[in-house]
Design a protein around this motif. Sequence first.
Motif, short mmCIF file in Angstrom:
data_model
loop_
_atom_site.label_atom_id
_atom_site.label_comp_id
_atom_site.label_asym_id
_atom_site.label_seq_id
_atom_site.Cartn_x
_atom_site.Cartn_y
_atom_site.Cartn_z
N UNK A 135 0.90 -1.23 0.09
CA UNK A 135 0.10 -0.14 0.08
C UNK A 135 0.90 1.33 0.08
N UNK A 136 2.19 1.24 0.06
CA UNK A 136 3.00 2.31 0.21
C UNK A 136 3.85 2.60 -1.27
N UNK A 137 4.39 1.48 -1.91
CA UNK A 137 5.38 1.51 -2.72
C UNK A 137 4.83 0.96 -3.95
N UNK A 138 4.72 1.79 -5.12
CA UNK A 138 3.95 1.50 -6.52
C UNK A 138 4.76 0.17 -7.15
N UNK A 139 5.95 -0.09 -6.71
CA UNK A 139 6.50 -1.18 -7.42
C UNK A 139 5.95 -2.37 -6.61
N UNK A 140 6.18 -2.31 -5.34
CA UNK A 140 5.51 -3.61 -4.41
C UNK A 140 3.83 -3.74 -4.86
N UNK A 141 3.23 -2.58 -5.03
CA UNK A 141 1.81 -2.76 -5.30
C UNK A 141 1.64 -3.72 -6.80
N UNK A 142 2.51 -3.28 -7.46
CA UNK A 142 2.59 -3.84 -9.19
C UNK A 142 2.74 -5.20 -8.80
N UNK A 143 3.65 -5.68 -7.88
CA UNK A 143 4.12 -7.09 -7.56
C UNK A 143 2.78 -7.84 -7.07
N UNK A 144 2.12 -7.27 -6.12
CA UNK A 144 0.90 -7.86 -5.47
C UNK A 144 -0.10 -8.03 -6.42
N UNK A 145 -0.23 -7.09 -7.40
CA UNK A 145 -1.27 -7.26 -8.38
C UNK A 145 -0.98 -8.37 -9.33
N UNK A 146 0.25 -8.37 -9.77
CA UNK A 146 0.61 -9.56 -10.88
C UNK A 146 0.65 -10.89 -10.14
N UNK A 147 1.06 -11.04 -8.82
CA UNK A 147 0.89 -12.22 -8.03
C UNK A 147 -0.31 -12.90 -8.01
N UNK A 148 -1.29 -11.81 -7.57
CA UNK A 148 -2.67 -12.31 -7.21
C UNK A 148 -3.38 -12.70 -7.99
N UNK A 149 -3.31 -11.70 -9.59
CA UNK A 149 -4.22 -12.21 -10.68
C UNK A 149 -3.54 -13.51 -10.90
N UNK A 150 -2.36 -13.94 -11.21
CA UNK A 150 -1.56 -15.09 -11.52
C UNK A 150 -2.11 -16.12 -10.73
N UNK A 151 -2.11 -16.14 -9.39
CA UNK A 151 -2.52 -17.14 -8.45
C UNK A 151 -4.08 -17.31 -8.39
N UNK A 152 -4.83 -16.25 -8.48
CA UNK A 152 -6.33 -16.55 -8.91
C UNK A 152 -6.72 -17.21 -9.90
N UNK A 153 -5.88 -17.16 -11.13
CA UNK A 153 -6.14 -17.59 -12.30
C UNK A 153 -6.02 -19.29 -12.14
N UNK A 154 -4.70 -19.23 -11.60
CA UNK A 154 -4.37 -20.92 -11.38
C UNK A 154 -5.26 -21.48 -10.34
N UNK A 155 -5.84 -20.79 -9.35
CA UNK A 155 -6.54 -21.67 -8.39
C UNK A 155 -8.00 -21.84 -9.40
#
Length: 207
Positions: A135-155
């Motif tokens: 919620x603080x760093x745009x780079x970490x936010x971007x990583x959280x979005x990419x990880x979540x969309x990928x994992x949700x799709x996998x599930x």
Amino acid sequence: MSTADDSLEQALRAQGFLRIAGVDEVGRGPIAGPVTAAAVILDPQATPEGLNDSKKLTARRRETLERALWDSAEVAIAHASVEEIDQINILRASHLAMERAIAALDPAPDFLLIDGNMIPAGLTLPARAVVGGDARSVSISAASIMAKTCRDRLMVDLAQQHPGYGWESNAGYPTKSHKEALRNLGVTPHHRRSFKPVHNILYQENT
């Protein structure tokens, strides 16, 4: 809703770092499926607007940002398997997934911003752990979005192979209906045997 900003990244660029990767993982809490990590190097001239902690965004907004990030950023995604989670524990498996995502960026980053309060032991690059970083760093936010969309799709894909557990909506988290299905349908190869709800059912079956 306040969004993440690039103040951490700007401060690092002022110190001479050019390839700053945000790193985050998703999937520590589920009782099924892998843990997934992403490492993202944003283009400061083409950073999508509205980056934030993936949990604070709607699924549609995450998918829109995911497409924008594939187009504008350097992205690497990696997993640690259910078997690895059970062998080495979820914290170490989360760090292993992070290390794999970071290693897949080529050329390598020169600085890492890692969500949380720990830096994975296997890393040799300069790094900073950022509590609440998604919620603080745009780079970490971007990583959280990419990880979540990928994992949700996998599930969702795994849910088609193992219907009845609700993975398409609960992403493997131990919801009431998921635990009920576990009792009624049994344990799949994608369940984490070291996690209590799964372990207890296996233990009951073997007694």
